[in-house]
Design an enzyme around this catalytic site. Structure first.
Site, PDB file in Angstrom:
ATOM      1  N   HIS A  28       4.177   7.138   3.572  1.00  0.00           N
ATOM      2  CA  HIS A  28       5.066   5.983   3.407  1.00  0.00           C
ATOM      3  C   HIS A  28       4.521   5.041   2.342  1.00  0.00           C
ATOM      4  O   HIS A  28       3.365   5.161   1.925  1.00  0.00           O
ATOM      5  CB  HIS A  28       5.293   5.233   4.732  1.00  0.00           C
ATOM      6  N   HIS A  71       0.831  -1.211   0.000  1.00  0.00           N
ATOM      7  CA  HIS A  71       0.000   0.000   0.000  1.00  0.00           C
ATOM      8  C   HIS A  71       0.857   1.249   0.000  1.00  0.00           C
ATOM      9  O   HIS A  71       2.047   1.204   0.302  1.00  0.00           O
ATOM     10  CB  HIS A  71      -0.964   0.042   1.196  1.00  0.00           C
ATOM     11  N   GLU A 124       7.801   1.006   4.773  1.00  0.00           N
ATOM     12  CA  GLU A 124       7.258   0.022   5.711  1.00  0.00           C
ATOM     13  C   GLU A 124       7.441  -1.353   5.093  1.00  0.00           C
ATOM     14  O   GLU A 124       7.184  -1.545   3.896  1.00  0.00           O
ATOM     15  CB  GLU A 124       5.761   0.304   5.936  1.00  0.00           C
TER      16      GLU A 124
HETATM   17 CO    CO Z   1       1.348   1.387   6.205  1.00  0.00          CO
END
Ligand code: CO
Length: 138
Positions: free
Chosen positions: A79, A7, A130
């Site tokens: 992020h 994502h 991440e």
């Molecule tokens: Co995230």
């Protein structure tokens, strides 16, 4: 090491307004807001056919995204998240190259119930990365 793109997360100053825009202007499937007190954020998931967008808004006094919104008052990409098969193996491999893992270096359980870690943006071209340990294929 990294696998699928999971994502992109966008910090937004007004979660209700952002949800409405993704739902009504962009015509996307948008979830109800989900509080994530361990991460200091409320998340809205935007489900796309091939990936997800997460709209993030600060939750609580010490939200890690408050400083980001102070610097980017109209919001911005916060992020991106890549999947890894084994988050501890990935962490050790990255640390051996000098990459910095944020926090105490131990994975936390992320918004999808899987272990996650964050890597220092200065080590990855100004992008907070991440890593999420994907669930093993059934
Ligand atoms: Co995230």
């Amino acid at each position: 090491m990294i696998g699928r793109f999971n994502h992109v997360a966008i910090a937004v100053p007004n979660l209700e307004e952002a949800s409405k825009k993704y739902r009504e202007v962009l015509g996307a499937k948008v979830s109800e807001p989900q509080p994530e007190p361990d991460h200091g954020v409320t998340v809205v998931f935007v489900e796309l056919p091939n990936t997800k967008v997460e709209l993030l808004h600060p939750l609580g006094e010490k939200s890690p995204i408050q400083g980001f919104l102070d610097k980017n008052p109209s919001g911005g990409i916060h992020h991106i998240c890549y999947e890894v098969e084994d988050i501890i193996a990935a962490r050790e491999q990255l640390k051996a190259t000098g990459a910095r893992v944020l926090g105490d270096g131990n994975p936390k359980i992320g918004a999808h119930g899987n272990p996650v870690l964050f890597l220092h943006p200065k080590d990855f071209y100004g992008t907070l990365v991440e890593l999420e340990q994907a669930k093993p294929a059934a």
